[in-house]
Write a protein that holds these residues in place. Sequence first.
Motif, PDB file in Angstrom:
ATOM      1  N   TYR A 332      28.216 114.748 -59.461  1.00 45.70           N
ATOM      2  CA  TYR A 332      28.004 115.810 -60.440  1.00 45.70           C
ATOM      3  C   TYR A 332      27.161 115.309 -61.601  1.00 45.70           C
ATOM      4  N   ARG A 333      27.445 114.088 -62.087  1.00 44.59           N
ATOM      5  CA  ARG A 333      26.679 113.530 -63.205  1.00 44.59           C
ATOM      6  C   ARG A 333      25.214 113.321 -62.829  1.00 44.59           C
ATOM      7  N   GLU A 334      24.974 112.791 -61.639  1.00 45.69           N
ATOM      8  CA  GLU A 334      23.591 112.547 -61.215  1.00 45.69           C
ATOM      9  C   GLU A 334      22.830 113.855 -61.039  1.00 45.69           C
ATOM     10  N   ILE A 335      23.499 114.876 -60.525  1.00 43.09           N
ATOM     11  CA  ILE A 335      22.880 116.191 -60.369  1.00 43.09           C
ATOM     12  C   ILE A 335      22.539 116.773 -61.739  1.00 43.09           C
ATOM     13  N   GLN A 336      23.437 116.611 -62.694  1.00 41.48           N
ATOM     14  CA  GLN A 336      23.207 117.142 -64.033  1.00 41.48           C
ATOM     15  C   GLN A 336      22.001 116.473 -64.697  1.00 41.48           C
ATOM     16  N   ILE A 337      21.859 115.164 -64.505  1.00 40.14           N
ATOM     17  CA  ILE A 337      20.708 114.449 -65.058  1.00 40.14           C
ATOM     18  C   ILE A 337      19.413 114.970 -64.441  1.00 40.14           C
ATOM     19  N   LEU A 338      19.427 115.151 -63.130  1.00 41.72           N
ATOM     20  CA  LEU A 338      18.233 115.641 -62.442  1.00 41.72           C
ATOM     21  C   LEU A 338      17.891 117.058 -62.878  1.00 41.72           C
ATOM     22  N   LEU A 339      18.897 117.896 -63.041  1.00 39.57           N
ATOM     23  CA  LEU A 339      18.675 119.260 -63.522  1.00 39.57           C
ATOM     24  C   LEU A 339      17.969 119.251 -64.876  1.00 39.57           C
ATOM     25  N   THR A 340      18.433 118.408 -65.783  1.00 37.10           N
ATOM     26  CA  THR A 340      17.819 118.349 -67.110  1.00 37.10           C
ATOM     27  C   THR A 340      16.375 117.877 -67.031  1.00 37.10           C
ATOM     28  N   LEU A 341      16.099 116.888 -66.214  1.00 35.03           N
ATOM     29  CA  LEU A 341      14.736 116.395 -66.057  1.00 35.03           C
ATOM     30  C   LEU A 341      13.798 117.503 -65.595  1.00 35.03           C
ATOM     31  N   ILE A 342      14.236 118.285 -64.619  1.00 36.28           N
ATOM     32  CA  ILE A 342      13.375 119.323 -64.057  1.00 36.28           C
ATOM     33  C   ILE A 342      13.291 120.525 -64.992  1.00 36.28           C
ATOM     34  N   LYS A 343      14.441 120.991 -65.444  1.00 27.47           N
ATOM     35  CA  LYS A 343      14.484 122.230 -66.207  1.00 27.47           C
ATOM     36  C   LYS A 343      13.874 122.079 -67.597  1.00 27.47           C
ATOM     37  N   THR A 344      13.970 120.886 -68.161  1.00 28.36           N
ATOM     38  CA  THR A 344      13.461 120.658 -69.518  1.00 28.36           C
ATOM     39  C   THR A 344      12.153 119.877 -69.507  1.00 28.36           C
ATOM     40  N   ASP A 345      12.169 118.671 -68.945  1.00 24.95           N
ATOM     41  CA  ASP A 345      11.014 117.780 -69.050  1.00 24.95           C
ATOM     42  C   ASP A 345       9.846 118.212 -68.166  1.00 24.95           C
ATOM     43  N   VAL A 346      10.133 118.516 -66.897  1.00 27.28           N
ATOM     44  CA  VAL A 346       9.054 118.916 -65.988  1.00 27.28           C
ATOM     45  C   VAL A 346       8.480 120.262 -66.415  1.00 27.28           C
ATOM     46  N   ALA A 347       9.340 121.186 -66.785  1.00 31.17           N
ATOM     47  CA  ALA A 347       8.858 122.503 -67.236  1.00 31.17           C
ATOM     48  C   ALA A 347       7.962 122.354 -68.459  1.00 31.17           C
ATOM     49  N   SER A 348       8.360 121.510 -69.412  1.00 31.02           N
ATOM     50  CA  SER A 348       7.561 121.297 -70.615  1.00 31.02           C
ATOM     51  C   SER A 348       6.232 120.626 -70.286  1.00 31.02           C
ATOM     52  N   ALA A 349       6.261 119.629 -69.425  1.00 29.78           N
ATOM     53  CA  ALA A 349       5.048 118.884 -69.086  1.00 29.78           C
ATOM     54  C   ALA A 349       4.013 119.756 -68.392  1.00 29.78           C
TER      55      ALA A 349
END
Length: 362
Positions: A332-349
Amino acid sequence: MNKLRIGIFLGITAFAIGFAACSKSDSSANKPDPTENGFDKTAMLTNYADNLIIPAYTNLQTQLGVFETAVNSFMATPTFANQQALKTVFKDTYLKFEHVSVNQFGPAEAALYTNFTNTFPTDSAAIEGNITRGTYNLTANSTIGQQGFPALDYVLFSPFHLNDFSGPNAANRKKYVQDLVARLKTLTGNVLTGWQNTYRASFIGNTRSDSGSPIAFLINQFAFEMDQLKGPRIGWPFGKQSAGTMFPNNSEGFNAGISVALATENLVSLKAMFNGNGSGKGMSDYLIALKKDKLSSDVMTQFDKAINALKAVPDPYATAMSVNKTQIEAAYREIQILLTLIKTDVASATGVRITYQDTDGD
């Protein structure tokens, strides 16, 4: 159960409606921008269409034919041994669905494909009513929770229902199963035809990143599928939204005991989509072209961490919830980290706005 099912449905429906609205409002302004920092976005989208999306629908449609044959064989002789053999084919078919789950745009969006094929948990009470009456309309939006893979999971593999395939109402039950399979084949075939006939050209021809564009669709879907992993597939059944109270029967593929396998396959397919399946251009390459090399590397590394963490959780998920809590928490923790990377960082980039509405926040 119904509250969770409706929540998933509303989340996906809001996503589809949001995309439809954005497509209409932005279509007149979209002008192709095929390259950015020397990166060929047309080649990337062509790779997605020709080497990932269309083949995934093709493979699923072919497998549905295999599954239909196995279903008919089981219903001709509904023994426990034949049910177990059918379960293997069902798993293979459901796993192939996980490779198209991310593609809820274009023809799939128009058909509400994922809603009709994978709204879980299924509405077992409504299903039993349909079987008893022998009348139903599977094209109606009101029956979204009464069909698709979750409904087949329930009707074919739920405990205490094997004898119903040879009981007084067996004919109605068998017909319902056949109608569910036929509906899956029709929906998948229509989406595949839509891609092959017209949508492919518009998909690869629009290289912008604003709302309603293919790149925006893809990144929104990556984030949405990660939200589904964090929520309905893994977190919610484990009690993450219910103060620790677990609801294992709300899991995807609960009755067949394949919930973790489905979640893992979903994540593996997302990784393949993100990096263009390794052999072609993908979103990871696009990030590099945007001078976001570290972000691209971080996302790919996190995919591997999340996949490996999920693989450490055994099926059936209902049993794992009691004896493998540490492994589930880690996944669950690893999934949450990946979600944040995609939803926040990748979307912004990439300059993409997240337009769908999730159901539990981040």
